[in-house]
Design a protein around this motif. Structure first.
Motif, PDB file in Angstrom:
ATOM      1  N   GLN A 377      38.020  41.516  58.001  1.00  0.00           N
ATOM      2  CA  GLN A 377      37.631  40.450  58.932  1.00  0.00           C
ATOM      3  C   GLN A 377      36.256  40.678  59.552  1.00  0.00           C
ATOM      4  OE1 GLN A 377      39.507  37.823  58.592  1.00  0.00           O
ATOM      5  NE2 GLN A 377      40.696  39.190  57.254  1.00  0.00           N
ATOM      6  N   ALA A 378      35.605  41.790  59.212  1.00  0.00           N
ATOM      7  CA  ALA A 378      34.210  41.973  59.630  1.00  0.00           C
ATOM      8  C   ALA A 378      33.353  40.907  58.948  1.00  0.00           C
ATOM      9  CB  ALA A 378      33.732  43.376  59.261  1.00  0.00           C
ATOM     10  N   ARG A 379      32.194  40.621  59.532  1.00  0.00           N
ATOM     11  CA  ARG A 379      31.374  39.521  59.032  1.00  0.00           C
ATOM     12  C   ARG A 379      29.987  39.993  58.632  1.00  0.00           C
ATOM     13  NH1 ARG A 379      34.047  34.801  59.884  1.00  0.00           N
ATOM     14  NH2 ARG A 379      32.234  33.650  59.136  1.00  0.00           N
ATOM     15  N   ILE A 380      29.455  39.319  57.613  1.00  0.00           N
ATOM     16  CA  ILE A 380      28.070  39.484  57.206  1.00  0.00           C
ATOM     17  C   ILE A 380      27.498  38.078  57.055  1.00  0.00           C
ATOM     18  CG2 ILE A 380      28.839  39.785  54.797  1.00  0.00           C
ATOM     19  CD1 ILE A 380      25.635  41.286  56.238  1.00  0.00           C
ATOM     20  N   GLY A 381      26.637  37.690  57.961  1.00  0.00           N
ATOM     21  CA  GLY A 381      26.130  36.318  57.966  1.00  0.00           C
ATOM     22  C   GLY A 381      27.265  35.342  58.225  1.00  0.00           C
ATOM     23  N   ASP A 382      27.407  34.336  57.360  1.00  0.00           N
ATOM     24  CA  ASP A 382      28.438  33.313  57.526  1.00  0.00           C
ATOM     25  C   ASP A 382      29.739  33.670  56.812  1.00  0.00           C
ATOM     26  OD1 ASP A 382      26.683  31.731  58.994  1.00  0.00           O
ATOM     27  OD2 ASP A 382      25.910  30.727  57.194  1.00  0.00           O
ATOM     28  N   GLU A 383      29.808  34.860  56.225  1.00  0.00           N
ATOM     29  CA  GLU A 383      30.981  35.233  55.437  1.00  0.00           C
ATOM     30  C   GLU A 383      31.712  36.408  56.073  1.00  0.00           C
ATOM     31  OE1 GLU A 383      30.299  34.402  50.833  1.00  0.00           O
ATOM     32  OE2 GLU A 383      28.951  35.956  51.609  1.00  0.00           O
ATOM     33  N   THR A 384      33.001  36.487  55.765  1.00  0.00           N
ATOM     34  CA  THR A 384      33.749  37.686  56.100  1.00  0.00           C
ATOM     35  C   THR A 384      33.649  38.665  54.932  1.00  0.00           C
ATOM     36  OG1 THR A 384      35.816  36.887  55.125  1.00  0.00           O
ATOM     37  CG2 THR A 384      35.404  36.350  57.462  1.00  0.00           C
ATOM     38  N   ILE A 385      33.969  39.903  55.209  1.00  0.00           N
ATOM     39  CA  ILE A 385      34.027  40.885  54.127  1.00  0.00           C
ATOM     40  C   ILE A 385      35.140  40.518  53.146  1.00  0.00           C
ATOM     41  CG2 ILE A 385      34.556  43.314  53.606  1.00  0.00           C
ATOM     42  CD1 ILE A 385      31.708  42.802  54.471  1.00  0.00           C
ATOM     43  N   GLN A 386      36.155  39.830  53.611  1.00  0.00           N
ATOM     44  CA  GLN A 386      37.167  39.326  52.683  1.00  0.00           C
ATOM     45  C   GLN A 386      36.536  38.386  51.656  1.00  0.00           C
ATOM     46  OE1 GLN A 386      40.433  37.239  54.535  1.00  0.00           O
ATOM     47  NE2 GLN A 386      41.539  36.948  52.601  1.00  0.00           N
ATOM     48  N   ASP A 387      35.676  37.484  52.126  1.00  0.00           N
ATOM     49  CA  ASP A 387      34.972  36.581  51.202  1.00  0.00           C
ATOM     50  C   ASP A 387      34.114  37.371  50.213  1.00  0.00           C
ATOM     51  OD1 ASP A 387      35.981  34.316  52.571  1.00  0.00           O
ATOM     52  OD2 ASP A 387      34.308  34.374  54.003  1.00  0.00           O
ATOM     53  N   VAL A 388      33.367  38.331  50.751  1.00  0.00           N
ATOM     54  CA  VAL A 388      32.495  39.139  49.889  1.00  0.00           C
ATOM     55  C   VAL A 388      33.325  39.934  48.891  1.00  0.00           C
ATOM     56  CG1 VAL A 388      30.779  40.989  49.846  1.00  0.00           C
ATOM     57  CG2 VAL A 388      30.717  39.270  51.675  1.00  0.00           C
ATOM     58  N   SER A 389      34.455  40.472  49.337  1.00  0.00           N
ATOM     59  CA  SER A 389      35.263  41.304  48.449  1.00  0.00           C
ATOM     60  C   SER A 389      35.773  40.519  47.246  1.00  0.00           C
ATOM     61  CB  SER A 389      36.435  41.922  49.212  1.00  0.00           C
ATOM     62  OG  SER A 389      37.406  40.952  49.574  1.00  0.00           O
ATOM     63  N   LYS A 390      36.083  39.246  47.442  1.00  0.00           N
ATOM     64  CA  LYS A 390      36.528  38.425  46.305  1.00  0.00           C
ATOM     65  C   LYS A 390      35.421  38.291  45.274  1.00  0.00           C
ATOM     66  CE  LYS A 390      39.724  35.691  49.139  1.00  0.00           C
ATOM     67  NZ  LYS A 390      40.019  34.336  49.686  1.00  0.00           N
ATOM     68  N   LYS A 391      34.185  38.087  45.729  1.00  0.00           N
ATOM     69  CA  LYS A 391      33.058  38.005  44.810  1.00  0.00           C
ATOM     70  C   LYS A 391      32.836  39.341  44.105  1.00  0.00           C
ATOM     71  CE  LYS A 391      30.617  34.602  47.705  1.00  0.00           C
ATOM     72  NZ  LYS A 391      29.387  34.357  48.497  1.00  0.00           N
ATOM     73  N   VAL A 392      32.932  40.421  44.868  1.00  0.00           N
ATOM     74  CA  VAL A 392      32.716  41.752  44.306  1.00  0.00           C
ATOM     75  C   VAL A 392      33.768  42.058  43.247  1.00  0.00           C
ATOM     76  CG1 VAL A 392      32.823  44.212  44.870  1.00  0.00           C
ATOM     77  CG2 VAL A 392      31.478  42.667  46.303  1.00  0.00           C
ATOM     78  N   LEU A 393      35.017  41.736  43.533  1.00  0.00           N
ATOM     79  CA  LEU A 393      36.081  42.018  42.568  1.00  0.00           C
ATOM     80  C   LEU A 393      35.962  41.147  41.328  1.00  0.00           C
ATOM     81  CD1 LEU A 393      39.008  42.524  45.076  1.00  0.00           C
ATOM     82  CD2 LEU A 393      38.072  44.250  43.534  1.00  0.00           C
ATOM     83  N   ALA A 394      35.471  39.919  41.488  1.00  0.00           N
ATOM     84  CA  ALA A 394      35.232  39.075  40.314  1.00  0.00           C
ATOM     85  C   ALA A 394      34.147  39.698  39.430  1.00  0.00           C
ATOM     86  CB  ALA A 394      34.832  37.665  40.744  1.00  0.00           C
ATOM     87  N   LEU A 395      33.096  40.216  40.045  1.00  0.00           N
ATOM     88  CA  LEU A 395      32.048  40.883  39.274  1.00  0.00           C
ATOM     89  C   LEU A 395      32.580  42.143  38.603  1.00  0.00           C
ATOM     90  CD1 LEU A 395      28.987  40.565  41.698  1.00  0.00           C
ATOM     91  CD2 LEU A 395      29.270  39.430  39.485  1.00  0.00           C
ATOM     92  N   ALA A 396      33.349  42.944  39.347  1.00  0.00           N
ATOM     93  CA  ALA A 396      33.895  44.171  38.764  1.00  0.00           C
ATOM     94  C   ALA A 396      34.810  43.849  37.585  1.00  0.00           C
ATOM     95  CB  ALA A 396      34.646  44.964  39.826  1.00  0.00           C
ATOM     96  N   SER A 397      35.605  42.807  37.709  1.00  0.00           N
ATOM     97  CA  SER A 397      36.475  42.403  36.598  1.00  0.00           C
ATOM     98  C   SER A 397      35.665  42.026  35.374  1.00  0.00           C
ATOM     99  CB  SER A 397      37.357  41.223  37.021  1.00  0.00           C
ATOM    100  OG  SER A 397      38.272  41.602  38.027  1.00  0.00           O
ATOM    101  N   GLU A 398      34.568  41.303  35.592  1.00  0.00           N
ATOM    102  CA  GLU A 398      33.719  40.918  34.476  1.00  0.00           C
ATOM    103  C   GLU A 398      33.105  42.151  33.817  1.00  0.00           C
ATOM    104  OE1 GLU A 398      31.835  38.597  31.656  1.00  0.00           O
ATOM    105  OE2 GLU A 398      33.492  38.147  33.020  1.00  0.00           O
ATOM    106  N   GLY A 399      32.674  43.097  34.631  1.00  0.00           N
ATOM    107  CA  GLY A 399      32.111  44.323  34.073  1.00  0.00           C
ATOM    108  C   GLY A 399      33.112  45.090  33.234  1.00  0.00           C
ATOM    109  N   LEU A 400      34.362  45.153  33.701  1.00  0.00           N
ATOM    110  CA  LEU A 400      35.396  45.860  32.944  1.00  0.00           C
ATOM    111  C   LEU A 400      35.763  45.105  31.670  1.00  0.00           C
ATOM    112  CD1 LEU A 400      37.712  47.042  35.859  1.00  0.00           C
ATOM    113  CD2 LEU A 400      36.058  48.414  34.573  1.00  0.00           C
TER     114      LEU A 400
END
Length: 455
Positions: A377-400
């Motif tokens: 629930q921490a925030r970076i700009g207009d997003e939560t880290i939850q929002d960022v984590s979904k993007k990060v995990l999508a990228l990690a999945s693509e890499g794998l």
């Protein structure tokens, strides 16, 4: 693992160029990139749920001796077994007896997960015979700092004396925390820099996804990752965000300069540790170390000194991802999967950099402070880290997926991210679940955590 001092490279250091070349020697072509996984766990007695001593019929030494049946070879210091080694892997002890597997460099997450599973199965067999258990959490939930025995390793006594001089939580870091980390390779200085920047920026995401230390001294501590918070008040000289990583001029030499400016803890001579805490490695290189005039350091001294800096990402001959709390068996393989997916495919690495390249130093520092309390629930700009984590995990999945390292059933490595995707989708960390249990079915006690989460 810090290695066995005095048994490594005894070449004298006569110039900074040698230190730069040491890190540069970690460059590897992509086909030789590997992943190493390390994880720590707390040992405890089933009778009282307290930390294990080193000695005694059900102590840490007995566990180390018991592991010998599986072919592990002992490493001793002053007559005490303090580590084990086997086929490129090692088992080491942290100051409070935290039992650490430092895995071998392996080609796939399938292999590293097999290694983790084999290790924990062996530990289970030995510990059950001794009437003890092991658990993966970021912080001891009930054990007081003063009640945790210190392991018989000389470097830890020096650190124990020095830590209170530079921060209020360093002894908690030493005696009461556990982590899981992944070690990854780079091909060149430019590749190292981009991987360092991306992984350092995204460590708060890993901290949030793996948050698992909400209890201290038997009650909630107000944080979801108290282990991560501890690093904020351990030692400002060797912890925290590294602003220079994101600046022009970052490279091997810039990191060497940083490590040279971190005060020393010790040197190892004639089979014993010598306290030089607070003194300068630069002075040592110039033959001006107080008490040892004219003596020059060896490359072994440098290798040991590099293990005493504690940023969230640490550079040696590889990059160490250090931001995650220790956790349950089923999630230990998720951390190397996350970082391999993000860092080992060039397109994904570039996309991850695009995600974080506009974050400011203020942003990095704010996340470093907020995530231990708020996690997703921490925030970076207009997003939560939850929002960022979904993007990060999508990228990690693509890499794998692009890696296409398949098991015998034809499955790729993306399945290892399933537990993290669930956390990101629900917004609930394991720390949240533990706090709910504490406030409901555990009736205000942390002790049931041992029954429910022991390995």
């Amino acid at each position: 693992m810090a290695g066995v001092p005095g048994q490594a490279n005894q070449t004298l250091i006569e110039s900074k160029a040698q230190l730069v070349e040491y890190i540069e020697s970690g460059n590897k072509p992509k086909e030789y990139w590997r992943v190493g996984t390390e994880h720590e766990k707390f040992g405890f007695s089933w009778s009282d749920k307290q930390a294990l001593p080193y000695d005694g019929p059900a102590g840490i030494q007995a566990v180390l001796n018991g592991m010998g049946r599986f072919g592990w070879e002992p490493v001793s210091e002053d007559g005490h077994v303090i580590a084990l080694k086997q086929n490129g892997a090692s088992i080491t002890l942290e100051p409070g007896g935290q039992f650490e597997l430092s895995g071998a460099p392996l080609e796939s997450i399938w292999q590293t997960c097999d290694e983790v599973n084999t290790h924990l199965t062996q530990v289970q067999e030995v510990s059950r015979e001794l009437g003890i258990g092991f658990i993966g959490l970021g912080m001891t939930p009930n054990m007081r700092r003063e009640d945790v025995p210190m392991m018989p390793k000389g470097r830890y006594e020096i650190m124990r004396r020095y830590m209170p001089k530079v921060g209020s939580l360093g002894l908690d870091m030493m005696f009461r925390t556990c982590t899981v980390q992944a070690n990854l390779d780079y091909s060149s200085e430019a590749d190292m820099v981009k991987k360092f920047r991306v992984s350092l920026a995204l460590q708060p995401v890993a901290t949030a996804l793996f948050a698992n230390s909400p209890f201290t001294d038997g009650k909630p501590n107000g944080y979801l990752s108290w282990r991560s918070h501890i690093w904020e008040d351990t030692d400002p000289d060797r912890c925290g965000v590294l602003p220079f990583v994101f600046e022009d001029g970052m490279g091997y030499e810039r990191y060497v300069d940083y490590v040279l400016d971190v005060p020393m803890y010790f040197i190892y001579r004639d089979g014993r540790y010598i306290d030089v805490a607070g003194q300068s490695f630069r002075d040592f290189m110039n033959g001006r170390l107080p008490g040892r005039p004219g003596e020059l350091p060896t490359m072994d001294d440098w290798e040991q000194h590099m293990t005493t800096v504690f940023p969230e990402v640490r550079l040696k001959k590889f990059l160490e991802m250090r931001g995650a709390d220790g956790g349950p068996w089923k999630r230990l393989c998720a951390l190397p999967a996350l970082w391999v997916g993000l860092l080992y495919d060039q397109g994904v690495l570039d996309a991850a950099w695009d995600l974080v390249k506009d974050w400011t130093l203020e942003d990095h520092n704010r996340l470093r402070s907020d995530v231990p309390r708020l996690a997703l629930q921490a925030r970076i700009g207009d997003e939560t880290i939850q929002d960022v984590s979904k993007k990060v995990l999508a990228l990690a999945s693509e890499g794998l997926r692009r890696r296409a390292r398949l098991d015998y059933k034809g499955d790729d490595e993306t399945g290892f991210l399933a537990s993290l995707k669930h956390i990101a989708e629900t917004g609930r960390t394991q720390a949240d679940d533990l706090l709910d249990a504490y406030n409901t079915r555990w009736n205000g006690s942390v002790l049931p955590v041992f029954e429910e989460f022991a390995y």
